[in-house]
Design a protein around this motif. Structure first.
Motif, PDB file in Angstrom:
ATOM      1  N   VAL A  85       7.737   1.999   4.781  1.00  0.00           N
ATOM      2  CA  VAL A  85       7.729   0.652   4.223  1.00  0.00           C
ATOM      3  C   VAL A  85       6.291   0.292   3.843  1.00  0.00           C
ATOM      4  N   VAL A  86       6.084  -0.025   2.582  1.00  0.00           N
ATOM      5  CA  VAL A  86       4.726  -0.319   2.071  1.00  0.00           C
ATOM      6  C   VAL A  86       4.741  -1.724   1.493  1.00  0.00           C
ATOM      7  N   THR A  87       3.971  -2.633   2.108  1.00  0.00           N
ATOM      8  CA  THR A  87       4.003  -4.032   1.691  1.00  0.00           C
ATOM      9  C   THR A  87       2.694  -4.459   1.037  1.00  0.00           C
ATOM     10  N   LEU A  88       2.769  -5.640   0.399  1.00  0.00           N
ATOM     11  CA  LEU A  88       1.553  -6.236  -0.142  1.00  0.00           C
ATOM     12  C   LEU A  88       0.615  -6.646   0.981  1.00  0.00           C
ATOM     13  N   SER A  89      -0.595  -7.017   0.615  1.00  0.00           N
ATOM     14  CA  SER A  89      -1.631  -7.347   1.585  1.00  0.00           C
ATOM     15  C   SER A  89      -1.187  -8.428   2.571  1.00  0.00           C
ATOM     16  N   SER A  90      -1.428  -8.176   3.844  1.00  0.00           N
ATOM     17  CA  SER A  90      -1.095  -9.163   4.876  1.00  0.00           C
ATOM     18  C   SER A  90      -2.015 -10.376   4.808  1.00  0.00           C
ATOM     19  N   ASN A  91      -3.130 -10.268   4.080  1.00  0.00           N
ATOM     20  CA  ASN A  91      -4.017 -11.411   3.909  1.00  0.00           C
ATOM     21  C   ASN A  91      -3.507 -12.379   2.848  1.00  0.00           C
ATOM     22  N   LEU A  92      -2.523 -11.954   2.073  1.00  0.00           N
ATOM     23  CA  LEU A  92      -1.986 -12.793   1.013  1.00  0.00           C
ATOM     24  C   LEU A  92      -0.586 -13.306   1.316  1.00  0.00           C
ATOM     25  N   SER A  93       0.071 -12.733   2.299  1.00  0.00           N
ATOM     26  CA  SER A  93       1.462 -13.075   2.574  1.00  0.00           C
ATOM     27  C   SER A  93       1.842 -12.630   3.976  1.00  0.00           C
ATOM     28  N   GLY A  94       2.890 -13.246   4.520  1.00  0.00           N
ATOM     29  CA  GLY A  94       3.427 -12.833   5.806  1.00  0.00           C
ATOM     30  C   GLY A  94       4.476 -11.744   5.686  1.00  0.00           C
ATOM     31  N   ASP A 117       0.516  -1.813   5.724  1.00  0.00           N
ATOM     32  CA  ASP A 117      -0.073  -2.890   4.924  1.00  0.00           C
ATOM     33  C   ASP A 117      -0.963  -2.222   3.873  1.00  0.00           C
ATOM     34  N   SER A 118      -0.568  -2.314   2.618  1.00  0.00           N
ATOM     35  CA  SER A 118      -1.305  -1.617   1.554  1.00  0.00           C
ATOM     36  C   SER A 118      -2.642  -2.268   1.243  1.00  0.00           C
ATOM     37  N   ARG A 119      -2.806  -3.542   1.636  1.00  0.00           N
ATOM     38  CA  ARG A 119      -4.007  -4.321   1.296  1.00  0.00           C
ATOM     39  C   ARG A 119      -4.133  -4.509  -0.214  1.00  0.00           C
ATOM     40  N   LEU A 127       1.499   1.420  -7.850  1.00  0.00           N
ATOM     41  CA  LEU A 127       1.000   2.780  -8.087  1.00  0.00           C
ATOM     42  C   LEU A 127       0.921   3.579  -6.789  1.00  0.00           C
ATOM     43  N   VAL A 128       0.592   2.898  -5.691  1.00  0.00           N
ATOM     44  CA  VAL A 128       0.563   3.569  -4.384  1.00  0.00           C
ATOM     45  C   VAL A 128       1.971   4.015  -3.999  1.00  0.00           C
ATOM     46  N   VAL A 129       2.941   3.136  -4.208  1.00  0.00           N
ATOM     47  CA  VAL A 129       4.329   3.463  -3.889  1.00  0.00           C
ATOM     48  C   VAL A 129       4.814   4.636  -4.740  1.00  0.00           C
ATOM     49  N   ILE A 130       4.506   4.610  -6.016  1.00  0.00           N
ATOM     50  CA  ILE A 130       4.918   5.693  -6.916  1.00  0.00           C
ATOM     51  C   ILE A 130       4.316   7.022  -6.475  1.00  0.00           C
ATOM     52  N   SER A 131       3.056   7.007  -6.077  1.00  0.00           N
ATOM     53  CA  SER A 131       2.401   8.223  -5.597  1.00  0.00           C
ATOM     54  C   SER A 131       3.105   8.766  -4.356  1.00  0.00           C
ATOM     55  N   ALA A 132       3.503   7.862  -3.458  1.00  0.00           N
ATOM     56  CA  ALA A 132       4.206   8.288  -2.242  1.00  0.00           C
ATOM     57  C   ALA A 132       5.579   8.862  -2.575  1.00  0.00           C
ATOM     58  N   ALA A 146       2.868   8.815   4.737  1.00  0.00           N
ATOM     59  CA  ALA A 146       2.150   7.654   5.266  1.00  0.00           C
ATOM     60  C   ALA A 146       0.641   7.845   5.131  1.00  0.00           C
ATOM     61  N   ALA A 147       0.177   9.047   5.400  1.00  0.00           N
ATOM     62  CA  ALA A 147      -1.255   9.329   5.247  1.00  0.00           C
ATOM     63  C   ALA A 147      -1.676   9.193   3.792  1.00  0.00           C
ATOM     64  N   LEU A 148      -0.818   9.637   2.883  1.00  0.00           N
ATOM     65  CA  LEU A 148      -1.116   9.501   1.455  1.00  0.00           C
ATOM     66  C   LEU A 148      -1.200   8.031   1.062  1.00  0.00           C
ATOM     67  N   VAL A 149      -0.286   7.210   1.574  1.00  0.00           N
ATOM     68  CA  VAL A 149      -0.303   5.776   1.256  1.00  0.00           C
ATOM     69  C   VAL A 149      -1.606   5.143   1.722  1.00  0.00           C
ATOM     70  N   ARG A 150      -2.043   5.477   2.906  1.00  0.00           N
ATOM     71  CA  ARG A 150      -3.292   4.898   3.413  1.00  0.00           C
ATOM     72  C   ARG A 150      -4.481   5.326   2.564  1.00  0.00           C
ATOM     73  N   SER A 151      -4.476   6.576   2.134  1.00  0.00           N
ATOM     74  CA  SER A 151      -5.549   7.065   1.272  1.00  0.00           C
ATOM     75  C   SER A 151      -5.486   6.415  -0.106  1.00  0.00           C
ATOM     76  N   ALA A 152      -4.294   6.381  -0.686  1.00  0.00           N
ATOM     77  CA  ALA A 152      -4.135   5.833  -2.036  1.00  0.00           C
ATOM     78  C   ALA A 152      -4.464   4.345  -2.073  1.00  0.00           C
ATOM     79  N   SER A 153      -4.150   3.630  -0.998  1.00  0.00           N
ATOM     80  CA  SER A 153      -4.450   2.201  -0.955  1.00  0.00           C
ATOM     81  C   SER A 153      -5.950   1.950  -1.078  1.00  0.00           C
ATOM     82  N   GLN A 154      -6.747   2.884  -0.576  1.00  0.00           N
ATOM     83  CA  GLN A 154      -8.199   2.759  -0.680  1.00  0.00           C
ATOM     84  C   GLN A 154      -8.703   3.109  -2.079  1.00  0.00           C
TER      85      GLN A 154
END
Length: 280
Positions: A85-94, A117-119, A127-132, A146-154
């Motif tokens: 599960v890959v969500t939008l930034s937790s700083n912008l939404s709950g 949390d993709s940030r 694009l991060v989701v598509i890569s995953a 999951a490791a790819l998502v964390r890397s791609a989010s950066q």
């Protein structure tokens, strides 16, 4: 093990692309007064922007509930035993917290759920989701994906050109770009997202100058894995921008999408953006 990927509607992955990728998308809510709609499910993008411009009531937004995510998990679990599960930034939404609560509600030895949390937001998340998804199709398991998502989010980034910041200010999502407010006279502000928070990018005088900024920024990236152009109500500008960016990345691979009603609540009707995923 079969991995299924779930995201939220602020990824701006819509329509046929959802089926093509084989993912699930949990809608965020948008509210006009007492009327509440699921983003792009119960209100279309076109209808939302018509109401945004004409209504005396400014819309607000609400994150999906834990039950919304739990229902998505249950549906996905019919075909998978691991969920990413890959969500939008937790700083912008709950939204991220709702996804976490749903995971805890459905704790089971038979279903493993990883929530990240993709940030990011809009197509920088998409694009991060598509890569995953591509990694999973090539055989990646949950941990690898999951490791790819964390890397791609950066490595993912978004720049959004606004004709006004009034919606962002009134919606309380101005973040670190607060310094732009009050100093914008006939200026197009360009904002970005860093560490999950809205930050100032630059200020330009015209939309054309904004496109120049987008182009010059992308030209400095050694290799691009994914690129998207988005708009709210100006498809002709998005087409023009995508055509120009075709010099830097294959035009046929540039994803074009519309900014969701939820983001439109804060961005307004004339936002134009690029999202880019830099290759490793």
């Amino acid at each position: 093990m079969t991995v299924k990927i779930i995201t939220d509607s602020l990824s701006d992955i819509t329509g046929p692309m959802i089926d093509e990728l084989g993912i699930s998308v949990v809608p965020v809510y948008v509210r006009f007064g007492e009327e509440i709609y699921k983003d792009r499910v119960e209100i279309t993008t076109d209808e939302f922007y018509r109401r945004l411009v004409s209504s005396d009531v400014l819309p607000t937004t609400t994150q999906p509930t834990p039950n919304d995510f739990a229902e998505a998990y249950e549906a996905a679990a019919k075909d998978a035993d691991e969920l990413l599960v890959v969500t939008l930034s937790s700083n912008l939404s709950g939204t991220y917290q709702s996804a976490i609560h749903a995971r805890d509600m459905m704790a089971s030895d038979k279903l493993r759920i990883e929530v990240i949390d993709s940030r990011q937001v809009v197509m920088a998340l998409g694009l991060v989701v598509i890569s995953a998804v591509n990694a999973v199709k090539q055989g990646a398991g949950l941990d690898e994906a999951a490791a790819l998502v964390r890397s791609a989010s950066q490595r993912s980034n978004v720049f959004m050109a606004f004709d006004t910041l009034k919606y962002l200010v009134k919606g309380g999502r101005i973040g670190k770009a607060q310094g732009f407010v009050g100093s914008l006279l006939s200026v197009t502000p360009i904002l970005t997202v860093k560490e999950g928070v809205v930050h100032p990018g630059t200020r330009v005088r015209t939309v054309q100058a904004g496109m120049d900024y987008f182009y010059n920024y992308l030209a400095k990236i050694p290799k691009i894995e994914g690129l998207a152009v988005e708009h709210a109500t100006t498809p002709e500008l998005a087409d023009k921008l995508a055509d120009r960016l075709g010099d830097l990345y294959p035009r046929e691979k540039i994803i074009q999408s519309t900014v969701s009603p939820v983001i439109g609540t804060y961005a307004g009707p004339h936002v134009l953006s690029i999202s880019v995923l830099a290759a490793e």
